[in-house]
Enzyme design. Structure first.
Site, PDB file in Angstrom:
ATOM      1  N   TYR A 141       0.818  -1.213   0.000  1.00 44.09           N
ATOM      2  CA  TYR A 141       0.000   0.000   0.000  1.00 44.09           C
ATOM      3  C   TYR A 141       0.854   1.267   0.000  1.00 44.09           C
ATOM      4  CZ  TYR A 141      -4.028  -2.979   1.051  1.00 44.09           C
ATOM      5  OH  TYR A 141      -5.007  -3.944   0.999  1.00 44.09           O
ATOM      6  N   LYS A 192       3.415 -15.388   1.381  1.00 46.80           N
ATOM      7  CA  LYS A 192       3.379 -16.173   0.146  1.00 46.80           C
ATOM      8  C   LYS A 192       4.820 -16.373  -0.324  1.00 46.80           C
ATOM      9  CE  LYS A 192       0.335 -16.899  -2.570  1.00 46.80           C
ATOM     10  NZ  LYS A 192      -0.217 -18.236  -2.941  1.00 46.80           N
ATOM     11  N   ASP A 225      -2.861 -17.959   1.294  1.00 46.96           N
ATOM     12  CA  ASP A 225      -4.094 -18.460   0.655  1.00 46.96           C
ATOM     13  C   ASP A 225      -4.625 -19.671   1.421  1.00 46.96           C
ATOM     14  OD1 ASP A 225      -1.783 -19.728  -0.187  1.00 46.96           O
ATOM     15  OD2 ASP A 225      -2.549 -20.245  -2.172  1.00 46.96           O
ATOM     16  N   ASP A 249      -5.241  -7.119   5.573  1.00 48.56           N
ATOM     17  CA  ASP A 249      -6.457  -6.381   5.227  1.00 48.56           C
ATOM     18  C   ASP A 249      -7.572  -7.373   4.890  1.00 48.56           C
ATOM     19  OD1 ASP A 249      -8.132  -4.339   4.592  1.00 48.56           O
ATOM     20  OD2 ASP A 249      -7.046  -3.655   2.819  1.00 48.56           O
ATOM     21  N   ASP A 253     -10.783  -9.023   7.553  1.00 48.77           N
ATOM     22  CA  ASP A 253     -12.201  -8.874   7.201  1.00 48.77           C
ATOM     23  C   ASP A 253     -12.903 -10.228   7.177  1.00 48.77           C
ATOM     24  OD1 ASP A 253     -12.126  -6.168   7.075  1.00 48.77           O
ATOM     25  OD2 ASP A 253     -12.745  -6.002   4.976  1.00 48.77           O
TER      26      ASP A 253
END
Ligand code: NAD
Length: 369
Positions: A141, A192, A225, A249, A253
């Site tokens: 970001y 990852k 993942d 992020d 959620d």
């Protein structure tokens, strides 16, 4: 003598209504000698209306001097057309940046009384209590270059840069291990590494920090993942999950929704520990926004805001028994069948913001004799 000075930023929309709930709880603890002092100030759209900025320099100075900042919510359609740099969310971003808040904590707790409102089966979520720790100030970001380039042949190229330095991973990993020691002593680190260099370094640094200073804590690594999949398959296997800004992020959620409504979810953002006092800069806020659709109606759920103050008790003021008392009072209120509109279901008693707050206070009274 340690101080307990709070800056309260109610903000916009339902913000002032739910902040009223937190204030009532602060008053309750103060009546029993907790000694919190506080001042209120403006952030977001209301600050723009007053000063032409989403947060003034004077408010920022107060935030830097406070032992903890409690923020409710910012934004709303009234400010849709204000200049980009002055939009309500800019106040939040400046707070996070100037306070150096690199660690975002989101608990996902499933109150037994609400287990049926989860999208997962009751047995998967009942009693769930996990903590997602998201790196908040680095990664994709913020990495440079970040741009859309015109390639001059009718094509454009969008570039975001995922970048992490050792120290950024070290400090979030250390925070994860410290938090785990206050809970069930287990950290799962997610990245990852199979396709990203930042994932390779992430795993290496987390492993080093663990070996050097926290070998008493159980550590697992998981690809992000696969972690997302496990989070909805068997969420109770986790205690503390630590991950980068982007994966955090998304995963926070997902974890949040395991437990029901936005009106129930608190969060904390922490900075580095002060060398002298050991206390961290800290901002506590509900996950929800300003809910303009229900603002001013007295029906907003104050629990996320009240539980955010509970996190302040736990993480800024070392008042763990008091934090447990407050969490217990929230659970007991829900057990009695009281529900604001966002969590209401057949057979429950529908209440507004004030009644819900009063009921939590009554449970605090009951539990403390
Ligand atoms: P929102 O979280 O404000 O609302 C989403 C839905 O959840 C709405 O239907 C709302 O009524 C409901 N809801 C949220 N909190 C609730 C509560 N405490 N009790 C009962 N119901 C609740 O998200 P949105 O509608 O996408 O955004 C509204 C405004 O809030 C926008 O201006 C957005 O930019 C801003 N926002 C601010 C923050 C923040 O301050 N941290 C976060 C998200 C959105």
């Amino acid at each position: 003598m340690t101080t307990r000075h709070l800056l309260l930023l109610p903000g916009d929309g339902i913000g002032p209504e739910v902040m009223g709930g937190a204030r009532a709880v602060i008053d309750w603890f103060n009546a029993r000698g907790a000694g919190f002092s506080f001042e209120e100030d403006l952030v977001g759209g209301c600050a723009y209306d007053a000063h032409g900025k989403a947060i003034s320099d004077a408010t920022m100075t107060r935030a830097l001097a406070a032992d903890a900042v409690l923020l409710a919510s910012v934004g709303g359609p009234k400010w849709d057309d204000v200049p980009y740099e002055a939009r309500p969310e800019a106040g939040l971003l400046r707070l996070r940046k100037d306070l150096g808040l690199f660690a975002n904590l989101r608990p996902a707790i499933c109150y037994p009384a609400l287990a049926d409102s989860s999208s997962l089966k009751r047995e998967l979520v009942e009693g769930l209590d996990i903590l997602i720790l998201r790196e908040l100030t680095g990664g994709v970001y913020f990495g440079e270059p970040k741009e859309i380039r015109d390639l001059g042949n009718g094509q454009k190229r969008a570039i975001d840069t995922q970048v992490y330095d050792t120290y950024e991973i070290e400090r979030i990993a250390a925070a994860a291990f410290e938090l785990a020691r206050t809970r069930r002593n287990k950290v799962t680190s997610m990245e990852k590494r199979n396709v990203m260099k930042s994932g390779v370094l992430w795993r290496e640094v987390v492993t080093d920090v663990h070996k050097r200073s926290y070998s008493d804590v159980e550590l697992d690594h998981m690809l992000a993942d696969a972690g997302g999949m496990q989070l909805v398959r068997a969420p109770k296997q986790f205690d503390v999950i630590v991950t980068d800004n982007l994966f955090g992020d998304m995963l926070s959620d997902v974890a949040a929704m395991l437990t029901g409504s936005l009106g129930m979810l608190p969060s904390a953002s922490l900075g580095a520990a002060d060398q002298k006092t050991g206390r961290r800069k800290a901002l506590y806020e509900p996950v929800h926004g300003s809910a303009p659709d229900i603002a001013g109606k007295g029906i907003a759920n104050p629990i996320a805001m009240i539980a955010s103050f509970g996190m302040a008790l736990r993480y800024s003021f070392d008042m763990v028994p008091e934090a447990d008392l407050l969490d217990g009072a929230i659970a007991a209120t829900l057990d009695r069948g009281l529900r604001t509109a966002d969590i209401w279901s057949e057979g429950a008693t529908r209440v507004g913001t004030t009644e819900m707050t009063t009921a939590v206070i009554a449970e605090l009274d009951r539990a403390s004799g």
